[in-house]
Structures are given as structure tokens and as C-alpha cells.
Design a protein around this motif. Structure first.
Motif, PDB file in Angstrom:
ATOM      1  N   SER A 156      42.460  33.730  56.618  1.00  0.00           N
ATOM      2  CA  SER A 156      43.491  32.915  57.265  1.00  0.00           C
ATOM      3  C   SER A 156      43.168  31.430  57.126  1.00  0.00           C
ATOM      4  N   ILE A 157      44.177  30.620  57.230  1.00  0.00           N
ATOM      5  CA  ILE A 157      44.009  29.168  57.160  1.00  0.00           C
ATOM      6  C   ILE A 157      44.922  28.533  58.203  1.00  0.00           C
ATOM      7  N   ASN A 158      44.425  27.502  58.879  1.00  0.00           N
ATOM      8  CA  ASN A 158      45.208  26.849  59.932  1.00  0.00           C
ATOM      9  C   ASN A 158      44.867  25.350  59.964  1.00  0.00           C
ATOM     10  N   PRO A 159      45.904  24.513  59.874  1.00  0.00           N
ATOM     11  CA  PRO A 159      47.316  24.837  59.668  1.00  0.00           C
ATOM     12  C   PRO A 159      47.589  25.131  58.199  1.00  0.00           C
ATOM     13  N   LYS A 160      48.641  25.881  57.948  1.00  0.00           N
ATOM     14  CA  LYS A 160      49.033  26.150  56.577  1.00  0.00           C
ATOM     15  C   LYS A 160      49.765  24.933  55.996  1.00  0.00           C
ATOM     16  N   ASP A 199      52.719  23.071  54.054  1.00  0.00           N
ATOM     17  CA  ASP A 199      54.147  23.382  54.071  1.00  0.00           C
ATOM     18  C   ASP A 199      54.875  22.588  52.990  1.00  0.00           C
ATOM     19  N   GLN A 244      41.022  28.939  51.892  1.00  0.00           N
ATOM     20  CA  GLN A 244      41.083  30.368  52.179  1.00  0.00           C
ATOM     21  C   GLN A 244      39.860  31.126  51.684  1.00  0.00           C
ATOM     22  N   VAL A 299      53.087  28.019  54.049  1.00  0.00           N
ATOM     23  CA  VAL A 299      54.246  28.251  54.915  1.00  0.00           C
ATOM     24  C   VAL A 299      55.438  28.709  54.070  1.00  0.00           C
ATOM     25  N   TRP A 308      38.734  23.761  55.157  1.00  0.00           N
ATOM     26  CA  TRP A 308      40.171  24.050  55.170  1.00  0.00           C
ATOM     27  C   TRP A 308      40.581  24.633  53.820  1.00  0.00           C
TER      28      TRP A 308
END
Length: 238
Positions: free
Chosen positions: A47-51, A53, A72, A24, A70
């Protein structure tokens, strides 16, 4: 290559590649290393979710991870070489090694080392391998302006050092039950992994970033070392 349509063996593309930022607050970086840009079309993050922070430092800040994958992907060699995309903890300094800033590597990219021998060999060429039964391929490493002889891939013990730091971080993550004994993330949709303060998840992110790079620091020794050392320190301090 596309020899049937181009009538030569020129690379399909050498255009710079946009990398997906995994943290983030970070913008998507551009990878531009000459011929290596073709490699980076695959050796780049997904992509990665959630990033994770870096600003979520309060005890009440929680990140919920619902996947054992989890991270990339495994193709993070591009951003590691470029010195981007790691989770950089506040209060720590991060820098890059010679490979990141070298003009030679900037022009030739990955090929200068991984394809140093073009003939059909157990290493180099289109195998991309740097070591095999017949020994290590260091021809590219000895390019003018780079390393000098004698040279080995475990340069000044750096690969051993990075492996040791990975092992130390692995132990800390295992002790927290964030990963399993086999090394996968201890999370699923039905049994999510919740980490608080959320910023600590950056240590988990960094572990897989360095491990999946698979060069044991060779691509960017300083950056890999600093990501691991800072991750170990923040988890040890908690």
C-alpha cells in the motif's frame, strides 16, 4: 513447495494474485502468469499513502508526502511484467513489450527465464539469477517463439537505455530537492515534502517503480521506457 504434506514437489499455489493499485482511479489488477503466480505472492506492490492522482493538475493541488519510503516497496516485478501500476500521465501513450503478452510466459511466468537451468549452478535454478561469474543465462530467452541467437541480456542496448533514462530522471528529482543525494525521498513527518501541482508526484512514483523493478527494462521494456520518458518530459516542461 510442501513435500512433507503433499508427498511431491508441486507448487504451493498457482492461483492468480491481486495487486494493489498505487494510483488514484486505478482498480487492483489481477496477475495471472501460471507458475509465476507463486513468485507474485511476494513480488507485488504494498500500500502507499497518499496515492498520486493524475487528475490533480491545478497549481493549488498539493500532495503532502511524510515518508522517505513513499513507494510501493521493492517487489514491483509482478506489475511491471504485467504492464500495470505505473503512473500514466495524460496525453501520453503507454504500451507493453512481448514479455507481457507472450503465451509462453503467460503459462510459465518467471520460471521460464529465471529458473531455466535446474541443476545446482551459479545462475538459474533456485538462485533465480540470470548472470554471474560464468556469464549470462539466456537459455530461457532462446525458448521457441522468443529470442534467437546470438542474444545477450542487454538486448539491443535496452538496459543501457533504461539506466540512462533513470539517471536523467534522478537528476531532475535531485534538482527539485525531492530526493537526497543517496536516492531516498526527501520527506519525513517533521519535514514533509509538498508537491504542487500534485500530479507531478507521478514522476517520483515512476522513478522508484522502474528502479525497484531492478530489471532495467528487461521485464517490460516499452512500459518502463514510456513511464520514464513521460516523467522526464513533464518535469522538464514545468
Amino acid at each position: 513447495h510442501s513435500p512433507h504434506s503433499r508427498a511431491d514437489f508441486s507448487l504451493r499455489t498457482t492461483e492468480p494474485v491481486t495487486m494493489l493499485a498505487g494510483v488514484v482511479g486505478e482498480s487492483d489488477p489481477i496477475f495471472d502468469y501460471g507458475k509465476g503466480n507463486l513468485c507474485a505472492n511476494c513480488h507485488k506492490p504494498r500500500s502507499i499513502n497518499p496515492k498520486p492522482d493524475p487528475t490533480k493538475t491545478a497549481d493549488t493541488d498539493t500532495i503532502t508526502i511524510t515518508s522517505s519510503r513513499w513507494y510501493q516497496h521493492y517487489g514491483v516485478q509482478g506489475p511491471m511484467l504485467a504492464g500495470t501500476n505505473g503512473f500514466e500521465f495524460g496525453g501520453y501513450s503507454y504500451s507493453n513489450s512481448f514479455h507481457t503478452t507472450s503465451d509462453v510466459i503467460g503459462d510459465e511466468g518467471c520460471t521460464i527465464c529465471h529458473m531455466a537451468v535446474e541443476e545446482r549452478n551459479p545462475v538459474g535454478g533456485h538462485t533465480m539469477k540470470l548472470d554471474g561469474d560464468e556469464g549470462e543465462l539466456t537459455v530461457g530467452c532462446l525458448t521457441s517463439g522468443c529470442h534467437s541467437e546470438p542474444f545477450e541480456l542487454n538486448y539491443e542496448g535496452t538496459r543501457t537505455e533504461i539506466e540512462g533514462l533513470l539517471d536523467s530522471l534522478h537528476t531532475l528529482l535531485l534538482d527539485r530537492d525531492w530526493i537526497t543525494a543517496s536516492g531516498s525521498i526527501n520527506a519525513s513527518t517533521s519535514s514533509p515534502l509538498k508537491i504542487a501541482p500534485a500530479y507531478l508526484s507521478g514522476a517520483l512514483f515512476n522513478y522508484f517503480f522502474v528502479e525497484h523493478d531492478a530489471s532495467m527494462g528487461a521485464h517490460n521494456t516499452k512500459y518502463a521506457r514510456q513511464l520514464l520518458e513521460s516523467s522526464i518530459e513533464v518535469l522538464t516542461a514545468e
